[in-house]
Enzyme design. Sequence first.
Site, PDB file in Angstrom:
ATOM      1  N   GLU A  63      -3.032  10.652  -1.830  1.00  0.00           N
ATOM      2  CA  GLU A  63      -2.421   9.498  -2.501  1.00  0.00           C
ATOM      3  C   GLU A  63      -2.219   9.840  -3.981  1.00  0.00           C
ATOM      4  O   GLU A  63      -3.115  10.382  -4.624  1.00  0.00           O
ATOM      5  CB  GLU A  63      -3.336   8.272  -2.321  1.00  0.00           C
ATOM      6  CG  GLU A  63      -3.053   7.090  -3.235  1.00  0.00           C
ATOM      7  CD  GLU A  63      -1.635   6.517  -3.135  1.00  0.00           C
ATOM      8  OE1 GLU A  63      -1.138   6.329  -2.011  1.00  0.00           O
ATOM      9  OE2 GLU A  63      -1.019   6.289  -4.205  1.00  0.00           O
ATOM     10  N   ARG A 140      -1.947  -9.214  -0.298  1.00  0.00           N
ATOM     11  CA  ARG A 140      -1.876  -7.775  -0.023  1.00  0.00           C
ATOM     12  C   ARG A 140      -3.127  -7.028  -0.454  1.00  0.00           C
ATOM     13  O   ARG A 140      -3.674  -6.223   0.281  1.00  0.00           O
ATOM     14  CB  ARG A 140      -0.699  -7.148  -0.780  1.00  0.00           C
ATOM     15  CG  ARG A 140       0.605  -7.322  -0.110  1.00  0.00           C
ATOM     16  CD  ARG A 140       1.693  -6.839  -1.052  1.00  0.00           C
ATOM     17  NE  ARG A 140       2.980  -7.182  -0.508  1.00  0.00           N
ATOM     18  CZ  ARG A 140       3.761  -6.352   0.161  1.00  0.00           C
ATOM     19  NH1 ARG A 140       3.406  -5.112   0.347  1.00  0.00           N
ATOM     20  NH2 ARG A 140       4.913  -6.752   0.649  1.00  0.00           N
ATOM     21  N   ARG A 221       8.654 -13.008  -7.933  1.00  0.00           N
ATOM     22  CA  ARG A 221       7.491 -13.249  -7.074  1.00  0.00           C
ATOM     23  C   ARG A 221       6.403 -13.920  -7.898  1.00  0.00           C
ATOM     24  O   ARG A 221       6.141 -13.531  -9.035  1.00  0.00           O
ATOM     25  CB  ARG A 221       6.967 -11.939  -6.504  1.00  0.00           C
ATOM     26  CG  ARG A 221       7.996 -11.258  -5.644  1.00  0.00           C
ATOM     27  CD  ARG A 221       7.535  -9.893  -5.221  1.00  0.00           C
ATOM     28  NE  ARG A 221       6.692  -9.973  -4.038  1.00  0.00           N
ATOM     29  CZ  ARG A 221       6.287  -8.898  -3.370  1.00  0.00           C
ATOM     30  NH1 ARG A 221       6.614  -7.709  -3.769  1.00  0.00           N
ATOM     31  NH2 ARG A 221       5.548  -9.027  -2.297  1.00  0.00           N
ATOM     32  N   ASP A 337       7.976   2.639   5.321  1.00  0.00           N
ATOM     33  CA  ASP A 337       9.142   2.522   4.438  1.00  0.00           C
ATOM     34  C   ASP A 337       9.794   3.882   4.167  1.00  0.00           C
ATOM     35  O   ASP A 337      10.992   3.950   3.893  1.00  0.00           O
ATOM     36  CB  ASP A 337       8.743   1.884   3.099  1.00  0.00           C
ATOM     37  CG  ASP A 337       8.773   0.361   3.150  1.00  0.00           C
ATOM     38  OD1 ASP A 337       8.818  -0.189   4.268  1.00  0.00           O
ATOM     39  OD2 ASP A 337       8.757  -0.281   2.078  1.00  0.00           O
ATOM     40  N   ALA A 350       6.289  -4.363   6.891  1.00  0.00           N
ATOM     41  CA  ALA A 350       4.916  -3.856   7.008  1.00  0.00           C
ATOM     42  C   ALA A 350       4.474  -3.862   8.475  1.00  0.00           C
ATOM     43  O   ALA A 350       3.727  -2.988   8.909  1.00  0.00           O
ATOM     44  CB  ALA A 350       3.979  -4.707   6.154  1.00  0.00           C
TER      45      ALA A 350
END
Length: 449
Positions: A63, A140, A221, A337, A350
Amino acid sequence: MSEAARLGLIAGQLEGSQKSASSKGSAMAPTKPFEIAIVGGGIAGLTLAIALYHRQVPVTVYEQAPQFGEIGAGVSFSPNAVQAMKICHQGVHDAFEKVCTKNVWESKQKVWFDYLNGMSDSREIAFTISNSLGQNGVHRARFLDEIVKLVPKEIARFGKKLKDIKEGPNGKLVMSFEDGTTAEADAVVGCDGIKSRVRQVIVGPDHPSAHPVYTHKYAYRGLVPMDKAIGAIGEELALNSCMHMGPDGHVLTFPVDHGKTLNMVAFRTTTDDWPDFQRLTRPAKREDALRDFAAYGTNVKQLLALTKPNLDVWAIFDLGDHPVPTFYKGRISISGDAAHATSPHHGAGAGLCIEDSAILAELLADERVQTPKDIEAVFATYNAERKERGQWLVQSSRWVGDCYEWRAPGIGRDFAKIEHEINTRNAIIANVDLEEMCVQAKQALSKRL
Ligand SMILES: Cc1cc2nc3c(=O)[nH]c(=O)nc-3n(C[C@H](O)[C@H](O)[C@H](O)COP(=O)(O)OP(=O)(O)OC[C@H]3O[C@@H](n4cnc5c(N)ncnc54)[C@H](O)[C@@H]3O)c2cc1C
């Protein structure tokens, strides 16, 4: 220490720390003579890592960030996603159950969204879209925090931004990272999101699908405290999921955080280009949102007035103009994605990431899969089984987003037609049997082994 011994040790450590998480296979010594590298630890990468690790398939996650993390907004899951979670690992489903928030009213447990005319001041519901599980919203970051508990820290590498993948002289794939280090694996799955570097490695940096395109929609958002939301729009609309439709814009809301918070996403369509492809968000002010929705009714405007003074605007990019010709090349594959980045109008991106993880894990864990050639057969099967569904979602999401905004040719603002479009398309997403999909994928794999 050998790789097998290392993983055996991790498994031992894990046994103590994760006794509560039931799994399809308990954490034991690995059963495969190969190592899978996952690039990217978002929902796709982590669910795949969990599914593989608990099937005793050796796996490491690379990551780029210093830790796993998600931005603090809401995401909702439909029945197909919930099935896929259980296949990945029961613990993923348990994590979801722990943090998920359904519609608060008992009478709305099967409601996905109530649809309203966003231009009106009335609180009247135009039509309702339901499914077998209703609305399931999660914060999330909280969902990610829970599933990260199923990933032993020993299989995660942070600060590893992938630059390239080449085949080494020993036949292994060599990943090089921006920090100057390298790592080897027998196969790589790119779960590195919409701007996937692994996708570029597969299709080449100049292929049109190497980069996503702007859909000419952007979204504000925000999270609003529930008591304030109730004050603004009343209990029925605040405590249960709603979609406020209008010309060239729509606003969706659903409760998260066990009903303490209202998640809100306000979309607008524009003819302007997005100014900076490198950044998919830009700062905005609450006044910008209020200006964008000035012609809308009081429900929408009062909700927007409750957001924080400084907001983020999200550009909605996808892979719709240039679908990826293949989800794999050799022993390199893409998922989530990275493979089929979609606009969010079906609320299913998702969910399809988790479907990908379930199917990839079931195929890679198949006992017949032992050699690098077998892995290639797995990726070819995965490509054949998953590409059509992933790419259909991207197109359908664009279409349904335009339906919400009274822009779809032949549909316009005819609410009966909009309702029909949503129901037909949602059924394709949700009314599937993921166990059966896995069985079919394994049968398809048989022909390639
Ligand atoms: C506004 C909005 C609302 C949405 N709402 C929903 C919803 O309600 N329901 C739903 O199902 N979906 C929804 N989606 C879609 C969903 O968020 C995505 O499909 C999903 O989060 C993608 O997960 P991912 O793991 O594939 O990618 P990401 O979450 O982008 O994760 C990619 C990971 O890879 C890492 N990475 C990237 N490049 C590299 C590199 N070169 N090297 C190493 N690591 C790298 C990143 O740091 C990141 O951790 C929404 C999307 C948006 C934009």
